[in-house]
Design a protein around this motif. Structure first.
Motif, PDB file in Angstrom:
ATOM      1  N   LEU A 176      28.350  12.754  30.849  1.00 46.72           N
ATOM      2  CA  LEU A 176      27.228  13.098  31.034  1.00 46.72           C
ATOM      3  C   LEU A 176      26.677  12.935  32.693  1.00 46.72           C
ATOM      4  O   LEU A 176      26.549  11.669  32.083  1.00 46.72           O
ATOM      5  N   VAL A 177      26.333  13.052  33.595  1.00 38.58           N
ATOM      6  CA  VAL A 177      26.594  11.945  34.588  1.00 38.58           C
ATOM      7  C   VAL A 177      25.506  12.590  35.028  1.00 38.58           C
ATOM      8  O   VAL A 177      25.176  13.439  36.168  1.00 38.58           O
ATOM      9  N   ALA A 178      23.967  11.555  35.571  1.00 34.89           N
ATOM     10  CA  ALA A 178      22.678  11.885  36.679  1.00 34.89           C
ATOM     11  C   ALA A 178      22.791  12.252  37.601  1.00 34.89           C
ATOM     12  O   ALA A 178      23.900  11.239  37.649  1.00 34.89           O
ATOM     13  N   LEU A 185      32.199   4.459  37.495  1.00 38.62           N
ATOM     14  CA  LEU A 185      33.492   4.529  37.477  1.00 38.62           C
ATOM     15  C   LEU A 185      34.008   6.304  37.201  1.00 38.62           C
ATOM     16  O   LEU A 185      34.462   6.635  36.801  1.00 38.62           O
ATOM     17  N   HIS A 186      33.013   6.651  38.014  1.00 39.66           N
ATOM     18  CA  HIS A 186      33.146   8.032  38.414  1.00 39.66           C
ATOM     19  C   HIS A 186      33.580   8.853  39.969  1.00 39.66           C
ATOM     20  O   HIS A 186      33.191   7.745  41.038  1.00 39.66           O
ATOM     21  N   ALA A 187      33.957   9.110  40.457  1.00 33.88           N
ATOM     22  CA  ALA A 187      34.182   9.792  42.108  1.00 33.88           C
ATOM     23  C   ALA A 187      33.776  11.764  41.886  1.00 33.88           C
ATOM     24  O   ALA A 187      34.149  11.934  41.159  1.00 33.88           O
ATOM     25  N   VAL A 188      33.364  11.693  42.853  1.00 37.87           N
ATOM     26  CA  VAL A 188      33.287  13.163  43.730  1.00 37.87           C
ATOM     27  C   VAL A 188      34.435  13.670  44.064  1.00 37.87           C
ATOM     28  O   VAL A 188      34.554  13.319  45.667  1.00 37.87           O
ATOM     29  N   GLN A 189      35.581  14.220  43.875  1.00 40.77           N
ATOM     30  CA  GLN A 189      36.711  14.547  44.980  1.00 40.77           C
ATOM     31  C   GLN A 189      37.076  16.228  44.811  1.00 40.77           C
ATOM     32  O   GLN A 189      36.963  16.868  44.148  1.00 40.77           O
ATOM     33  N   ASP A 190      37.330  16.165  46.213  1.00 42.58           N
ATOM     34  CA  ASP A 190      37.502  18.002  46.675  1.00 42.58           C
ATOM     35  C   ASP A 190      35.952  18.505  45.671  1.00 42.58           C
ATOM     36  O   ASP A 190      36.458  20.396  45.164  1.00 42.58           O
ATOM     37  N   GLY A 191      34.797  18.327  45.561  1.00 38.65           N
ATOM     38  CA  GLY A 191      32.947  18.859  45.060  1.00 38.65           C
ATOM     39  C   GLY A 191      33.565  18.670  44.048  1.00 38.65           C
ATOM     40  O   GLY A 191      32.612  19.589  42.680  1.00 38.65           O
ATOM     41  N   HIS A 197      37.970   5.925  36.340  1.00 41.45           N
ATOM     42  CA  HIS A 197      38.414   4.873  35.321  1.00 41.45           C
ATOM     43  C   HIS A 197      38.262   5.077  33.983  1.00 41.45           C
ATOM     44  O   HIS A 197      36.996   6.152  33.036  1.00 41.45           O
ATOM     45  N   GLU A 198      39.374   4.824  32.830  1.00 41.96           N
ATOM     46  CA  GLU A 198      39.368   5.873  31.414  1.00 41.96           C
ATOM     47  C   GLU A 198      39.600   4.144  30.636  1.00 41.96           C
ATOM     48  O   GLU A 198      40.483   3.082  31.148  1.00 41.96           O
ATOM     49  N   THR A 199      39.160   4.264  29.060  1.00 42.19           N
ATOM     50  CA  THR A 199      40.477   3.434  28.325  1.00 42.19           C
ATOM     51  C   THR A 199      40.919   4.564  27.212  1.00 42.19           C
ATOM     52  O   THR A 199      40.654   5.207  26.780  1.00 42.19           O
ATOM     53  N   LEU A 200      41.574   3.742  26.296  1.00 49.48           N
ATOM     54  CA  LEU A 200      42.535   4.136  25.372  1.00 49.48           C
ATOM     55  C   LEU A 200      41.866   3.380  24.044  1.00 49.48           C
ATOM     56  O   LEU A 200      42.167   1.840  24.632  1.00 49.48           O
ATOM     57  N   THR A 201      41.896   3.554  23.527  1.00 48.42           N
ATOM     58  CA  THR A 201      41.011   3.257  22.257  1.00 48.42           C
ATOM     59  C   THR A 201      42.419   2.944  20.967  1.00 48.42           C
ATOM     60  O   THR A 201      42.446   2.932  20.379  1.00 48.42           O
ATOM     61  N   PHE A 202      43.074   1.684  21.325  1.00 50.30           N
ATOM     62  CA  PHE A 202      44.054   0.572  20.786  1.00 50.30           C
ATOM     63  C   PHE A 202      43.483   0.669  19.038  1.00 50.30           C
ATOM     64  O   PHE A 202      44.296   1.064  18.033  1.00 50.30           O
ATOM     65  N   GLN A 203      42.697  -0.461  18.725  1.00 48.25           N
ATOM     66  CA  GLN A 203      41.925  -0.861  17.417  1.00 48.25           C
ATOM     67  C   GLN A 203      41.371   0.297  16.840  1.00 48.25           C
ATOM     68  O   GLN A 203      41.533  -0.138  15.136  1.00 48.25           O
ATOM     69  N   HIS A 204      41.244   1.022  17.099  1.00 43.70           N
ATOM     70  CA  HIS A 204      40.990   2.400  15.818  1.00 43.70           C
ATOM     71  C   HIS A 204      41.534   3.777  16.302  1.00 43.70           C
ATOM     72  O   HIS A 204      41.317   4.672  15.661  1.00 43.70           O
ATOM     73  N   ALA A 205      42.423   3.708  16.892  1.00 46.05           N
ATOM     74  CA  ALA A 205      43.665   4.955  17.307  1.00 46.05           C
ATOM     75  C   ALA A 205      43.700   4.884  15.790  1.00 46.05           C
ATOM     76  O   ALA A 205      43.825   6.086  15.335  1.00 46.05           O
ATOM     77  N   ALA A 206      43.867   4.253  14.534  1.00 46.97           N
ATOM     78  CA  ALA A 206      44.397   4.854  13.203  1.00 46.97           C
ATOM     79  C   ALA A 206      43.609   5.100  12.477  1.00 46.97           C
ATOM     80  O   ALA A 206      43.757   4.998  11.104  1.00 46.97           O
ATOM     81  N   ASP A 207      41.977   5.405  12.704  1.00 47.87           N
ATOM     82  CA  ASP A 207      41.145   4.949  11.761  1.00 47.87           C
ATOM     83  C   ASP A 207      41.171   6.225  10.813  1.00 47.87           C
ATOM     84  O   ASP A 207      41.324   7.045  11.497  1.00 47.87           O
TER      85      ASP A 207
END
Length: 260
Positions: A176-178, A185-191, A197-207
């Protein structure tokens, strides 16, 4: 992540020696240089856990924050009996993961792009009333997504204003972006409001994994996510502290509104 070669007369080769093995999956991917390399290492880790399961190892406790504690019967016990306890009715599927909402409301820096919901016509725009999220414009939001978004914001003290909803490029999570927030970390592309930017959580992947096969399946799921991010233009820009950081190029045709 090569396998060792300890053999048992009745079992496949074991990747680990002794009767107890402990490690933490957190730093192993910090030297990878691409999403393809990360996916390869994740699949090798999954293969290691699968081989350990076949060799008679089991998890002593469910995995949490990458901590793995495994055991197996002694050599003498292995010679005369099957391996130790396994959770009843354990599925090889990884534990289901609920998506988490990220709320972004950043004062823009001078010259920084900001979100103007009036021109983001392909973005779901929601208004928070203090009790409910009402959609004002944009594409329809699935009822289950809206319900879970409401559940996650109810106790956050969300500002009474307009918010743009942006889904992850890969996977079931949303931001949710105000309106008026700086777009770091976001852009508006074609509306459409999209993540850059995103992250992949390796440390918690198998929790929550209760078996080695569930943990292996969780790392395979993460490898597929890395492949999917690469396929839609993601590139690895860093790996640290159990996280993989992925950037997407900003479109030269994106709609830009800059702070004064």
């Amino acid at each position: 992540m090569s396998l060792t070669t300890e053999h048992d007369s009745q079992r496949p080769a074991s990747p680990w020696t002794g009767s107890q093995y402990q490690t933490r999956h957190r730093w192993q991917l910090e030297r990878v240089s691409s999403l393809a390399e990360a996916a390869k290492d994740l699949r090798e880790l999954g293969a290691e856990l699968t081989a350990a399961d076949a060799a008679g190892w089991w998890l002593v406790e469910p995995m949490s924050s990458g901590h793995l504690l495994a055991a197996r019967a002694s050599r003498r016990q292995r010679a005369r009996q099957t391996p130790g306890p396994q959770p009843q009715n354990a599925s090889p599927s990884p534990p289901a993961r609920r998506w988490r909402l990220r709320v972004v409301d950043e004062p823009p820096l001078p010259g920084q792009h900001v979100l103007d919901t009036a021109i983001a016509d392909r973005t779901p725009v929601l208004a928070w009333t203090g009790r409910a999220l009402e959609q004002i414009s944009g594409p329809g939001v699935p009822a289950d997504v809206l319900t879970d978004t409401l559940r996650q914001v109810t106790s956050t003290g969300l500002s009474h204003r307009l918010w743009g909803l942006a889904g992850a490029r890969v996977g079931p999570s949303f931001d949710l972006v105000a309106h008026g927030s700086g777009l770091r970390l976001h852009a508006v592309q074609d509306g459409a409001l999209v993540r850059t930017h995103e992250t992949l959580t390796f440390q918690h992947a198998a929790d929550g994994a209760a078996t080695l096969l569930q943990a292996a399946a969780a790392y395979e799921r993460l490898a597929r996510a890395a492949d999917a991010m690469s396929a839609v233009g993601g590139r690895l820009v860093g790996a640290d502290d159990g996280l993989l950081h992925v950037d997407y190029d900003r479109s030269p045709g994106e709609l830009l509104v800059c702070a004064g």
